[in-house]
Design a protein around this motif. Structure first.
Motif, mmCIF file in Angstrom:
data_model
loop_
_atom_site.group_PDB
_atom_site.id
_atom_site.type_symbol
_atom_site.label_atom_id
_atom_site.label_comp_id
_atom_site.label_asym_id
_atom_site.label_seq_id
_atom_site.Cartn_x
_atom_site.Cartn_y
_atom_site.Cartn_z
ATOM 1 N N GLY A 117 6.974 6.200 -47.799
ATOM 2 C CA GLY A 117 6.516 5.477 -46.624
ATOM 3 C C GLY A 117 6.763 3.991 -46.838
ATOM 4 N N ASP A 118 6.064 3.171 -46.100
ATOM 5 C CA ASP A 118 6.179 1.722 -46.215
ATOM 6 C C ASP A 118 5.463 1.240 -47.472
ATOM 7 O OD1 ASP A 118 6.299 -1.043 -45.864
ATOM 8 O OD2 ASP A 118 4.669 -1.071 -44.404
ATOM 9 N N ARG A 119 6.218 0.957 -48.513
ATOM 10 C CA ARG A 119 5.682 0.516 -49.802
ATOM 11 C C ARG A 119 4.687 1.518 -50.364
ATOM 12 N NH1 ARG A 119 3.117 -5.014 -48.689
ATOM 13 N NH2 ARG A 119 2.691 -3.995 -46.723
ATOM 14 N N CYS A 120 4.937 2.803 -50.095
ATOM 15 C CA CYS A 120 4.048 3.846 -50.625
ATOM 16 C C CYS A 120 4.808 5.169 -50.751
ATOM 17 C CB CYS A 120 2.814 4.021 -49.754
ATOM 18 S SG CYS A 120 3.117 4.750 -48.136
ATOM 19 N N PRO A 147 9.056 -2.659 -51.503
ATOM 20 C CA PRO A 147 9.765 -1.477 -51.002
ATOM 21 C C PRO A 147 10.333 -0.640 -52.155
ATOM 22 C CG PRO A 147 10.513 -3.473 -49.895
ATOM 23 C CD PRO A 147 9.639 -3.904 -51.029
ATOM 24 N N ARG A 168 -4.010 -5.372 -50.304
ATOM 25 C CA ARG A 168 -3.503 -4.894 -49.014
ATOM 26 C C ARG A 168 -4.540 -5.146 -47.926
ATOM 27 N NH1 ARG A 168 0.637 -5.405 -51.122
ATOM 28 N NH2 ARG A 168 2.078 -3.788 -51.790
ATOM 29 N N TYR A 176 -2.461 -2.652 -42.900
ATOM 30 C CA TYR A 176 -1.534 -1.871 -43.720
ATOM 31 C C TYR A 176 -2.190 -0.573 -44.191
ATOM 32 C CZ TYR A 176 1.188 -0.271 -47.672
ATOM 33 O OH TYR A 176 1.899 0.520 -48.541
ATOM 34 N N ASN A 196 0.097 7.228 -40.829
ATOM 35 C CA ASN A 196 1.489 7.679 -40.914
ATOM 36 C C ASN A 196 1.723 8.735 -41.983
ATOM 37 O OD1 ASN A 196 2.503 6.012 -38.808
ATOM 38 N ND2 ASN A 196 2.336 4.266 -40.181
ATOM 39 N N TYR A 243 0.663 3.427 -54.014
ATOM 40 C CA TYR A 243 0.973 2.156 -53.369
ATOM 41 C C TYR A 243 1.889 1.365 -54.296
ATOM 42 C CZ TYR A 243 -3.105 3.180 -50.447
ATOM 43 O OH TYR A 243 -4.003 3.761 -49.592
#
Length: 183
Positions: free
Chosen positions: A132-135, A110, A78, A82, A89, A106
């Motif tokens: 969250g975003d890919r987490c 997606p 990453r 990111y 976030n 992580y």
């Protein structure tokens, strides 16, 4: 030149799949990356590169580890932007919590919300999770070792080909700091 963090899954745990950090640094340097540093013994490396993107860099490192050490290791790579976005976030008040109470998983891609649809979040309160975003963010006030919600999340059906690896909040923040030379 972009600074990345490589997150290795399941190494140096319980005496199995040993991968010394000096060897990991040497391997990354041998692959042509620069500014290579490692953090802790649990599989975090930071490096800069002028080539590739996250998925190809992860695949390259995973192949190189298996060739050199003889066992497969899932790897996520990453970029700083990111990692910083994940920290910024966070849906939980990270600054008000002890680092042991907050974790991030992580994912390599997606995660559909329906993956966790069978988990009754109210049954696990005050523990909570948010995607969250890919987490996935996990708030476990009594720590991960006592978390019934973490146990339930771990029992969900795996998505074929999806790699997941978790880090505590201290590591999340440290990886942002270590990759910050991009700013």
């Amino acid at each position: 030149m972009t600074t990345y963090a490589a997150l290795l899954r399941g190494i140096n745990v319980g005496g199995a799949r040993k991968l010394p950090m000096a060897d990991l640094r040497s391997l990354l340097t041998g692959l042509g990356h620069t500014g290579v540093r490692t953090y802790l013994q649990s599989g975090q490396a930071v490096f800069t590169s002028t080539r590739g993107e996250e998925a190809s860099l992860a695949a390259e490192l995973s192949r190189a580890i298996e060739e050199r050490f003889g066992f497969p290791v899932d790897v996520l790579v990453r970029a700083h932007a990111y990692l910083k976005a994940v920290a910024e976030n966070c849906p939980f008040p990270a600054a008000e919590l002890a680092a042991r109470q907050l974790h991030v998983t992580y994912y390599s891609g997606p995660v559909a919300p329906d993956r966790y649809a069978d988990i009754d979040q109210t049954a696990h309160l005050p523990e909570e999770f948010r995607l969250g975003d890919r987490c996935l963010y996990l708030y476990a006030p009594d720590g991960l070792g006592r978390s019934k919600l973490a146990e339930a999340l771990g029992r969900t059906r795996p998505t074929k080909g999806l790699i997941a690896t978790s880090r505590n909040w201290n590591t999340v923040v440290k990886l942002v700091e270590l990759t910050a030379q991009d700013e």
